[in-house]
Write a protein that holds these residues in place. Structure first.
Motif, PDB file in Angstrom:
ATOM      1  N   GLY A   8       0.193 -30.170 -32.766  1.00 12.18           N
ATOM      2  CA  GLY A   8       0.355 -31.318 -31.694  1.00 12.18           C
ATOM      3  C   GLY A   8       0.982 -31.032 -30.534  1.00 12.18           C
ATOM      4  N   ALA A   9       0.808 -29.655 -29.948  1.00 10.22           N
ATOM      5  CA  ALA A   9       1.429 -28.791 -29.171  1.00 10.22           C
ATOM      6  C   ALA A   9       1.218 -29.467 -27.692  1.00 10.22           C
ATOM      7  N   THR A  10       0.029 -30.292 -27.628  1.00  9.85           N
ATOM      8  CA  THR A  10      -0.190 -30.837 -26.323  1.00  9.85           C
ATOM      9  C   THR A  10       0.473 -32.233 -26.200  1.00  9.85           C
ATOM     10  N   GLY A  11       0.721 -32.899 -27.165  1.00  6.70           N
ATOM     11  CA  GLY A  11       1.158 -34.295 -27.403  1.00  6.70           C
ATOM     12  C   GLY A  11       2.774 -34.383 -26.705  1.00  6.70           C
ATOM     13  N   THR A  12       3.007 -35.746 -26.595  1.00  3.82           N
ATOM     14  CA  THR A  12       4.331 -35.990 -25.864  1.00  3.82           C
ATOM     15  C   THR A  12       5.484 -35.321 -26.480  1.00  3.82           C
ATOM     16  N   LEU A  13       5.611 -35.188 -28.087  1.00  5.89           N
ATOM     17  CA  LEU A  13       6.586 -34.477 -28.558  1.00  5.89           C
ATOM     18  C   LEU A  13       6.478 -33.062 -28.843  1.00  5.89           C
ATOM     19  N   GLY A  14       5.297 -32.633 -29.328  1.00  7.87           N
ATOM     20  CA  GLY A  14       5.060 -31.367 -29.472  1.00  7.87           C
ATOM     21  C   GLY A  14       5.106 -30.626 -28.364  1.00  7.87           C
ATOM     22  N   ARG A  15       4.683 -30.783 -27.077  1.00  5.58           N
ATOM     23  CA  ARG A  15       4.776 -30.150 -25.918  1.00  5.58           C
ATOM     24  C   ARG A  15       6.282 -29.813 -25.634  1.00  5.58           C
ATOM     25  N   GLN A  16       7.135 -30.851 -25.683  1.00  3.31           N
ATOM     26  CA  GLN A  16       8.622 -30.613 -25.412  1.00  3.31           C
ATOM     27  C   GLN A  16       9.245 -29.797 -26.586  1.00  3.31           C
ATOM     28  N   VAL A  17       8.782 -29.752 -27.678  1.00  7.73           N
ATOM     29  CA  VAL A  17       9.459 -28.887 -29.019  1.00  7.73           C
ATOM     30  C   VAL A  17       9.130 -27.517 -28.456  1.00  7.73           C
ATOM     31  N   ALA A  18       7.671 -27.280 -28.394  1.00  2.99           N
ATOM     32  CA  ALA A  18       7.414 -25.911 -27.892  1.00  2.99           C
ATOM     33  C   ALA A  18       8.038 -25.280 -26.628  1.00  2.99           C
ATOM     34  N   GLU A  19       8.487 -26.230 -25.617  1.00  3.75           N
ATOM     35  CA  GLU A  19       9.151 -25.776 -24.394  1.00  3.75           C
ATOM     36  C   GLU A  19      10.595 -25.422 -24.986  1.00  3.75           C
ATOM     37  N   ARG A  20      11.331 -26.096 -25.700  1.00  4.55           N
ATOM     38  CA  ARG A  20      12.677 -26.086 -26.227  1.00  4.55           C
ATOM     39  C   ARG A  20      12.826 -24.724 -27.240  1.00  4.55           C
ATOM     40  N   LEU A  21      11.748 -24.453 -27.852  1.00  5.20           N
ATOM     41  CA  LEU A  21      11.676 -23.190 -28.713  1.00  5.20           C
ATOM     42  C   LEU A  21      11.445 -21.942 -27.926  1.00  5.20           C
ATOM     43  N   ARG A  22      10.544 -21.779 -26.784  1.00  2.40           N
ATOM     44  CA  ARG A  22      10.205 -20.917 -26.046  1.00  2.40           C
ATOM     45  C   ARG A  22      11.764 -20.411 -25.159  1.00  2.40           C
ATOM     46  N   THR A  23      12.496 -21.493 -24.776  1.00  2.00           N
ATOM     47  CA  THR A  23      13.595 -21.174 -24.105  1.00  2.00           C
ATOM     48  C   THR A  23      14.666 -20.579 -24.825  1.00  2.00           C
ATOM     49  N   GLU A  24      14.467 -20.768 -26.335  1.00  6.07           N
ATOM     50  CA  GLU A  24      15.568 -20.104 -27.370  1.00  6.07           C
ATOM     51  C   GLU A  24      15.077 -18.663 -27.623  1.00  6.07           C
ATOM     52  N   GLY A  25      13.939 -18.439 -27.060  1.00  2.00           N
ATOM     53  CA  GLY A  25      13.244 -17.023 -27.143  1.00  2.00           C
ATOM     54  C   GLY A  25      12.419 -17.083 -28.466  1.00  2.00           C
ATOM     55  N   ALA A  26      12.012 -17.950 -29.301  1.00  2.00           N
ATOM     56  CA  ALA A  26      10.942 -17.943 -30.297  1.00  2.00           C
ATOM     57  C   ALA A  26       9.669 -17.759 -29.688  1.00  2.00           C
ATOM     58  N   ASP A  27       8.672 -17.010 -30.253  1.00  2.00           N
ATOM     59  CA  ASP A  27       7.489 -16.671 -30.015  1.00  2.00           C
ATOM     60  C   ASP A  27       6.604 -17.975 -30.520  1.00  2.00           C
ATOM     61  N   VAL A  28       6.080 -18.849 -29.683  1.00  2.00           N
ATOM     62  CA  VAL A  28       5.413 -20.123 -30.129  1.00  2.00           C
ATOM     63  C   VAL A  28       4.050 -19.836 -30.095  1.00  2.00           C
ATOM     64  N   ARG A  29       3.541 -20.701 -31.068  1.00  2.00           N
ATOM     65  CA  ARG A  29       1.926 -20.812 -31.152  1.00  2.00           C
ATOM     66  C   ARG A  29       1.815 -22.132 -30.878  1.00  2.00           C
ATOM     67  N   GLY A  30       0.972 -22.903 -29.955  1.00  2.00           N
ATOM     68  CA  GLY A  30       0.923 -24.096 -29.710  1.00  2.00           C
ATOM     69  C   GLY A  30      -0.621 -24.693 -30.457  1.00  2.00           C
ATOM     70  N   LEU A  31      -0.567 -25.465 -31.451  1.00  2.00           N
ATOM     71  CA  LEU A  31      -1.891 -25.718 -32.116  1.00  2.00           C
ATOM     72  C   LEU A  31      -2.276 -27.364 -31.781  1.00  2.00           C
ATOM     73  N   SER A  32      -3.523 -27.369 -31.444  1.00  2.00           N
ATOM     74  CA  SER A  32      -3.968 -28.765 -31.062  1.00  2.00           C
ATOM     75  C   SER A  32      -5.468 -28.595 -30.790  1.00  2.00           C
ATOM     76  N   ARG A  33      -6.149 -29.640 -30.934  1.00  2.00           N
ATOM     77  CA  ARG A  33      -7.747 -29.604 -30.542  1.00  2.00           C
ATOM     78  C   ARG A  33      -8.060 -29.113 -29.291  1.00  2.00           C
TER      79      ARG A  33
END
Length: 247
Positions: A8-33
């Motif tokens: 749900g990486a393009t949704g209201t919550l998932g997009r923000q979670v992905a942003e936070r994790l990237r800021t923390e240095g994680a390699d983030v894979r964003g999955l959505s349709r």
């Protein structure tokens, strides 16, 4: 580097979670349709194995009024096959107390994750400010603004939820963690009034008594968590922030 898949990486919550994790240095894979990199429809699970391969943690933010348990089943099985050590799931306060079909599906997903053998963290939250805004703004299109009589809400900021999920995703599996509730328990009519004041609209707020077991569950406060009012952003502050962005 920690590799984390966010559904749900393009949704209201998932997009923000992905942003936070990237800021923390994680390699983030964003999955959505609609994801440019990991375009997966969780309703059929095609492409999930490639998406979860080599992942350390999955944060499951994708949700739908229909088929949540089916989608979760595909995700859990893919996580098992790949040996993913940690699955973080966002759920809702009251899924075991309010007899609503969507809530029942969320509770089934909780159980599926708990029984999966995959290391898991389950975070329940109260309703987002965004949901309350959607309800009252839609109702405000009518000559009067109807709200469910006798129902209170404890809205929480989605950004604060994203902060919590990012912390959980970077930690070890913790099982069911304490609820995350908004800072205030407010009657729906009061929140509708706050929306009208913030937007300069003039409508009469009309409480409407509804029927059914789900409505009774909401009236009894089954969806509230006043003992865990740890959010800090009020509904008025949320509205003011939207106004500043629009300006």
């Amino acid at each position: 580097m920690t590799t984390i898949l966010v559904t749900g990486a393009t949704g209201t919550l998932g997009r923000q979670v992905a942003e936070r994790l990237r800021t923390e240095g994680a390699d983030v894979r964003g999955l959505s349709r609609r994801s440019p990199s990991y375009a997966v429809d969780l309703r059929d699970g095609k492409g999930l194995d490639a998406a979860v391969d080599g992942v350390d943690t999955i944060v499951h933010c994708a949700s739908s009024p229909r088929g949540d348990d089916r989608a979760a089943g595909f995700l859990i099985e893919a996580a098992r096959r790949a040996g993913v050590p940690h699955l973080v799931y966002i759920s809702i306060v009251g899924v075991d107390r309010v007899p609503l079909r969507y809530y029942a599906a969320k509770r089934r997903v909780e159980r599926m994750i708990e029984d999966s053998g995959v290391g898991a963290t389950i975070q329940r939250t109260t309703q987002f400010h965004d949901l309350v805004l959607s309800v009252v703004s839609g109702a405000a299109k009518l000559p009067v603004l109807p709200v469910p009589a006798g129902v209170s809400v404890q809205p929480v900021d989605s950004g604060e939820v994203a902060d919590r999920l990012a912390v959980l995703a970077l930690g070890a599996p913790a099982g069911r963690v304490p609820d995350l509730g908004g800072p205030e328990v407010r009657e729906f009519s009061g929140l509708a009034g706050a929306y009208l004041r913030a937007t300069g609209r003039r409508r009469r707020v009309v409480p409407v008594r509804l029927a059914g077991k789900a409505y009774a569950g909401f009236r009894s406060g089954g969806h509230l968590s006043p003992a865990h009012a740890v959010g800090t952003v009020t509904f008025e502050e949320f509205l003011a922030r939207l106004h500043r962005r629009a300006g």
